[in-house]
Design an enzyme around this catalytic site. Structure first.
Site, mmCIF file in Angstrom:
data_model
loop_
_atom_site.group_PDB
_atom_site.id
_atom_site.type_symbol
_atom_site.label_atom_id
_atom_site.label_comp_id
_atom_site.label_asym_id
_atom_site.label_seq_id
_atom_site.Cartn_x
_atom_site.Cartn_y
_atom_site.Cartn_z
ATOM 1 N N ARG A 29 51.899 54.234 46.610
ATOM 2 C CA ARG A 29 52.267 54.597 47.989
ATOM 3 C C ARG A 29 53.158 55.830 47.987
ATOM 4 O O ARG A 29 52.968 56.761 48.770
ATOM 5 C CB ARG A 29 52.992 53.424 48.661
ATOM 6 C CG ARG A 29 52.046 52.328 49.164
ATOM 7 C CD ARG A 29 52.841 51.089 49.514
ATOM 8 N NE ARG A 29 52.048 50.035 50.118
ATOM 9 C CZ ARG A 29 51.194 49.240 49.478
ATOM 10 N NH1 ARG A 29 50.991 49.390 48.184
ATOM 11 N NH2 ARG A 29 50.523 48.298 50.128
ATOM 12 N N GLY A 100 42.161 49.806 43.134
ATOM 13 C CA GLY A 100 41.898 49.534 44.551
ATOM 14 C C GLY A 100 42.801 50.370 45.444
ATOM 15 O O GLY A 100 42.365 50.914 46.463
ATOM 16 N N ARG A 128 33.491 46.670 44.582
ATOM 17 C CA ARG A 128 34.598 46.129 45.392
ATOM 18 C C ARG A 128 34.474 46.639 46.833
ATOM 19 O O ARG A 128 33.993 47.740 47.076
ATOM 20 C CB ARG A 128 35.943 46.510 44.753
ATOM 21 C CG ARG A 128 36.112 45.887 43.365
ATOM 22 C CD ARG A 128 37.459 46.198 42.753
ATOM 23 N NE ARG A 128 38.551 45.596 43.510
ATOM 24 C CZ ARG A 128 39.840 45.878 43.292
ATOM 25 N NH1 ARG A 128 40.182 46.738 42.343
ATOM 26 N NH2 ARG A 128 40.768 45.295 44.013
ATOM 27 N N ASP A 317 48.156 38.305 43.802
ATOM 28 C CA ASP A 317 48.200 38.749 42.402
ATOM 29 C C ASP A 317 48.923 37.779 41.484
ATOM 30 O O ASP A 317 48.883 37.926 40.265
ATOM 31 C CB ASP A 317 48.854 40.136 42.293
ATOM 32 C CG ASP A 317 47.989 41.237 42.899
ATOM 33 O OD1 ASP A 317 46.888 40.931 43.390
ATOM 34 O OD2 ASP A 317 48.424 42.408 42.888
ATOM 35 N N HIS A 344 38.485 41.149 43.229
ATOM 36 C CA HIS A 344 39.475 41.922 42.476
ATOM 37 C C HIS A 344 38.837 42.510 41.211
ATOM 38 O O HIS A 344 37.627 42.713 41.183
ATOM 39 C CB HIS A 344 40.701 41.052 42.192
ATOM 40 C CG HIS A 344 41.655 40.990 43.378
ATOM 41 N ND1 HIS A 344 42.788 40.226 43.385
ATOM 42 C CD2 HIS A 344 41.618 41.621 44.584
ATOM 43 C CE1 HIS A 344 43.425 40.383 44.543
ATOM 44 N NE2 HIS A 344 42.735 41.208 45.274
ATOM 45 N N ARG A 348 38.260 36.507 39.973
ATOM 46 C CA ARG A 348 39.359 35.830 39.267
ATOM 47 C C ARG A 348 39.315 34.319 39.404
ATOM 48 O O ARG A 348 39.874 33.612 38.563
ATOM 49 C CB ARG A 348 40.712 36.363 39.766
ATOM 50 C CG ARG A 348 40.956 37.776 39.320
ATOM 51 C CD ARG A 348 42.277 38.310 39.816
ATOM 52 N NE ARG A 348 42.535 39.580 39.171
ATOM 53 C CZ ARG A 348 43.407 40.478 39.612
ATOM 54 N NH1 ARG A 348 44.096 40.242 40.711
ATOM 55 N NH2 ARG A 348 43.583 41.605 38.960
ATOM 56 N N ARG A 391 45.096 41.175 34.666
ATOM 57 C CA ARG A 391 45.844 39.946 34.978
ATOM 58 C C ARG A 391 45.299 38.735 34.223
ATOM 59 O O ARG A 391 46.048 37.808 33.938
ATOM 60 C CB ARG A 391 45.883 39.685 36.487
ATOM 61 C CG ARG A 391 46.583 40.771 37.232
ATOM 62 C CD ARG A 391 47.230 40.379 38.529
ATOM 63 N NE ARG A 391 47.634 41.615 39.186
ATOM 64 C CZ ARG A 391 48.717 42.325 38.874
ATOM 65 N NH1 ARG A 391 49.541 41.902 37.933
ATOM 66 N NH2 ARG A 391 48.990 43.454 39.487
ATOM 67 N N LYS A 412 45.803 48.968 32.851
ATOM 68 C CA LYS A 412 45.691 49.232 34.298
ATOM 69 C C LYS A 412 47.059 49.231 34.985
ATOM 70 O O LYS A 412 47.287 50.041 35.883
ATOM 71 C CB LYS A 412 44.767 48.183 34.941
ATOM 72 C CG LYS A 412 44.444 48.488 36.395
ATOM 73 C CD LYS A 412 43.384 47.546 36.945
ATOM 74 C CE LYS A 412 42.893 47.976 38.319
ATOM 75 N NZ LYS A 412 43.792 47.701 39.409
HETATM 76 O O1 LIG Z 1 48.513 47.178 48.718
HETATM 77 C C1 LIG Z 1 48.658 46.920 47.511
HETATM 78 O O2 LIG Z 1 49.390 47.619 46.763
HETATM 79 C C2 LIG Z 1 47.968 45.741 46.946
HETATM 80 C C3 LIG Z 1 47.419 44.805 47.776
HETATM 81 C C4 LIG Z 1 46.706 43.616 47.280
HETATM 82 O O3 LIG Z 1 45.326 43.869 47.451
HETATM 83 P P1 LIG Z 1 44.310 42.863 48.247
HETATM 84 O O4 LIG Z 1 44.803 42.709 49.633
HETATM 85 O O5 LIG Z 1 43.011 43.547 48.106
HETATM 86 O O6 LIG Z 1 44.404 41.569 47.487
HETATM 87 C C5 LIG Z 1 46.978 43.354 45.800
HETATM 88 O O7 LIG Z 1 46.049 42.431 45.305
HETATM 89 C C6 LIG Z 1 46.907 44.622 44.984
HETATM 90 O O8 LIG Z 1 47.164 44.407 43.626
HETATM 91 C C7 LIG Z 1 47.925 45.626 45.478
HETATM 92 C C1 LIG Z 2 44.019 43.464 42.660
HETATM 93 C C2 LIG Z 2 44.707 44.304 41.909
HETATM 94 O O1 LIG Z 2 44.613 45.638 41.905
HETATM 95 P P1 LIG Z 2 43.978 46.717 42.885
HETATM 96 O O2 LIG Z 2 43.362 46.011 44.050
HETATM 97 O O3 LIG Z 2 45.128 47.595 43.285
HETATM 98 O O4 LIG Z 2 42.966 47.449 42.056
HETATM 99 C C3 LIG Z 2 45.706 43.813 40.915
HETATM 100 O O5 LIG Z 2 46.470 44.633 40.373
HETATM 101 O O6 LIG Z 2 45.768 42.604 40.668
#
Ligand SMILES: O=C(O)C1=C[C@@H](OP(=O)(O)O)[C@@H](O)[C@H](O)C1
Ligand SMILES: C=C(OP(=O)(O)O)C(=O)O
Length: 428
Positions: A29, A100, A128, A317, A344, A348, A391, A412
């Site tokens: 961010r 993500g 994804r 997470d 994810h 998972r 994870r 990661k």
């Molecule tokens: O906004 C973020 O930094 C995240 C939001 C979550 O994603 P999801 O809402 O897709 O689970 C989390 O799982 C990810 O590791 C980080």
């Molecule tokens: C879901 C995860 O990561 P991201 O969605 O940020 O790839 C994570 O770090 O568990």
């Protein structure tokens, strides 16, 4: 890194202060907001891992100067003071790997900038979800074409100024869709309002995004329980401290709960912006002794752990950590509210079920979680498959005597994870 690592319990009770690396969520961010800001930002305590490296590299491709210290924990970002204005080698895809946050946040910022670029990711990132986000960005004025499968990466984004106004979303499959739209919103022509018709998934991550936006000078807030608004603003660069990663801390704190002793995590406590700091409540409910101050968390193993019923929808997470704690508990554990985990880095829920069974647990898989009945004795020496999922590797290393396959996947978010375990005498 080697193709597998053999992990064993610590030789005795742990007594340690352990600091995980910087928060992935806050680092990515801060990087993207600093890039959009006027002036220079100095980010300290950053995570240097695959997910943040792809973010820095993507911003660098867009002409944003990110100067990193040798260990990349400090990054000086010279912002562009608005939308991104250029892409070097536009025909070469911007690679988001399996991040993500990078995929969703960057797609939104590119869509809000007068540039054309290609975005692609790993084979898993191509699977994804992106759909609701890309549709919302199109409705806001961007031209987005997906070249392999509809509404999936890879895609070509021709950005434009976002119109602003109202975006209505049903239940997004990832909270990152909401965060991405919020992050791009200061670049819009008019205030952007997001209405979450079926509630807000993983609300602490959305709160974190609002807090970061405000830290960089945006006017960003909840109007009602499931309605958000951000006004157009030029963000202002600043010095920013990234907290240690609260999701990574769950593995370290669980060591004390499982194997006995005391683990302290300085720099993370009740004052944190990360919802995963609430995982200490889970540890407490399972029977560990927990002390949390505004900026420190301490967990002491207090003997037997008990199975519990957990809704982890606000901290998805932490699910795999909870699943492995359940293996060490007396009595069954139910985990609910985490259907998001199906999308994810791996599925998972399926991965946890398969690997927990190898360790002797009885597991019932639900669409949104798991029932876990622990074995009388955990099977020693099982080889854990990690599905390219950091994870899975980190959580299952808490199982006792296990072999973790492809441990390098921790790159990661926590590249030195197994070095930390080795420092505790847990790597054979
Ligand atoms: O906004 C973020 O930094 C995240 C939001 C979550 O994603 P999801 O809402 O897709 O689970 C989390 O799982 C990810 O590791 C980080
Ligand atoms: C879901 C995860 O990561 P991201 O969605 O940020 O790839 C994570 O770090 O568990």
């Amino acid at each position: 890194m080697t193709s597998e690592v053999r992990v064993r319990p610590p030789p005795g009770p742990i007594l340690a202060a352990l600091t995980p690396p910087g928060s992935k969520s806050l680092t990515n961010r801060a990087l993207v907001l600093a890039a959009m800001s006027e002036g220079t930002s100095m980010l300290r305590g950053c995570l240097d891992s695959e997910d943040t490296q792809v973010m820095r590299a993507a911003l660098a491709r867009c002409g944003v100067v990110c100067e990193a210290s040798e260990d990349a924990s400090e990054v000086r970002v010279t912002g562009v003071g608005g939308p991104l204005t250029r892409v070097d080698e536009p025909e070469r895809p911007i690679d988001v790997a399996t991040a993500g946050t990078a995929a969703r946040f960057l797609a939104a910022v590119f869509a809000a900038s007068p540039i054309t670029c290609l975005v692609d990711g790993s084979a898993r990132m191509r699977e994804r979800p992106m759909e609701g986000l890309l549709q919302a960005l199109r409705a806001q004025g961007a031209d987005i074409r997906c070249t392999a499968a509809e509404d999936m990466l890879p895609c070509e984004i021709r950005g434009a100024r976002l119109r602003g106004g109202e975006i209505r979303l049903a239940r997004p499959p990832s909270s990152q869709f909401i965060s991405a739209l919020l992050i791009a919103a200061p670049l819009a022509d008019a205030p952007l309002r997001i209405v979450l018709e079926q509630g807000t998934p993983a609300r602490p991550y959305v709160d974190m995004t609002l807090a970061c936006l405000r830290d960089f000078g945006a006017d960003a807030r909840w109007l009602e329980r499931d309605v958000l608004e951000v006004s157009p603003t030029t963000l202002r660069g600043r010095d920013y401290h990234v907290e240690p990663d609260a999701s990574a801390a769950t593995y370290l704190l669980s060591l004390a709960a499982i194997f006995g002793g005391e683990v302290r995590v300085p720099g993370l406590g009740r004052a944190s912006q990360q919802g995963d700091t609430r995982f200490c409540d889970v540890l407490g409910r399972m029977g560990a002794s927990v002390l949390q101050g505004p900026e420190i968390t301490l967990v002491r193993g207090a003997g037997t752990l008990h199975g519990v019923d957990l809704d982890l929808s606000d901290m998805p997470d932490t699910t795999l950590t909870a699943a492995v704690l359940a293996l060490h508990a007396v009595g069954p554990t139910r985990i609910r509210g985490v259907e998001v985990l199906r999308h994810h880095e791996s599925d998972r829920i399926a991965a946890a079920a398969t690997e927990l069974r190898k360790l002797g647990a009885e597991v019932v898989e639900h669409e949104d979680g798991l029932d876990i009945t622990p074995p009388a004795q955990i099977v020693a020496g099982a080889a854990i498959d990690t599905y390219r999922d950091h994870r899975v590797a980190m959580a299952f290393s808490l199982a006792g005597h296990v072999t973790i396959r492809d441990p390098g996947c921790v790159a990661k978010t926590f590249p030195k994870y197994f070095e930390v375990l080795a420092g505790l005498g847990m790597v054979e």
